[in-house]
Design a protein around this motif. Sequence first.
Motif: not given
Ligand SMILES: C[S@@+](CC[C@H](N)C(=O)[O-])C[C@H]1O[C@@H](n2cnc3c(N)ncnc32)[C@H](O)[C@@H]1O
Length: 266
Positions: A72, A104-105, A113, A130-131, A135, A152-155, A179-181, A199-200
């Motif tokens: 994202r 993403y931010f 929040r 998806f943290s 924030p 938990i965050e993938l990026n 890592g991957d959720v 993660l809408p």
């Molecule tokens: C819409 S952003 C929200 C980020 C943060 N929570 C915020 O409010 O700024 C979604 C996040 O989910 C992460 N993401 C996507 N798929 C994921 C997965 N399978 N496991 C962990 N993180 C993931 C993306 O890299 C991105 O940073």
Amino acid sequence: MTKFKDTLKKLTKKELALVPRAFDTVGSIAIFNEFPPELKKKEKYIAQTLMQLQPNIKTVAKKVKQYSGRLRTPKLVLIAGSKSKETLHVENGVRLKLNVESCYFSTRSSNERKRIAKLVKKGESILVLFSGIAPFPCVIAKNTKAKEVVGIELNKKAHKFALENIKLNKLLNVSLLHGDVKKILPCLKKKFDRILLPLPKSADKYLSLALKKLKPKGTLHLYLFAEEKEFKELKKEYKKKFKSVKLLKCGMYSPGVYRVCLDLKI
Ligand SMILES: C[S@@+](CC[C@H](N)C(=O)[O-])C[C@H]1O[C@@H](n2cnc3c(N)ncnc32)[C@H](O)[C@@H]1O
């Protein structure tokens, strides 16, 4: 913004009408969401005028690709000012360091929040899937008496900034996993009072996995994109699985499409 447009003396009336009405300010970076190609030759002048008017803005950028892909992230082009895409943003009493292109931010979620932080009770354990740059974990940990917050965050790049942000805000009850959720969540031994799924685009696909980690009487905050005409059906669908369902609008995604949060209790 009217004042800003008033200062653009070198533009014709036609060009002035094309100047975007709004931009987002992330730390010291102003980001125009869409910049009309007709203003290409004047964009540097427009950006420099903006920086003169608002000295807190050190860089002006335009989004050339909206948030996309698995991470994202947006694609940005710098128009004027300092060449860095890294900045420090302050919201809800926390400082957040990030690169506006590799992470993403959205400043537009700051009220959401704050809303979530206000719901948190003393001693809660909270999981933020998806943290991103953290924030939600930072705002919650800083403004509540939560026992612990796990993210938990993938990026990888966002995760690195997230770790820095925890230190920057001196937060001792936050732990962040990279890592991957889908892979990490099943390995977590504990359960949580509150789980956020911001993660809408696809959070609903992770719902059953998240539910396994929710304590009895726990709350889920599931973020989705939806049109107003779909709200009734969405609530009906989730009421089949949850004891309490609340739907809240928390921003616009595109014309007619809202970012909504479903507050779900089991
Ligand atoms: C819409 S952003 C929200 C980020 C943060 N929570 C915020 O409010 O700024 C979604 C996040 O989910 C992460 N993401 C996507 N798929 C994921 C997965 N399978 N496991 C962990 N993180 C993931 C993306 O890299 C991105 O940073």
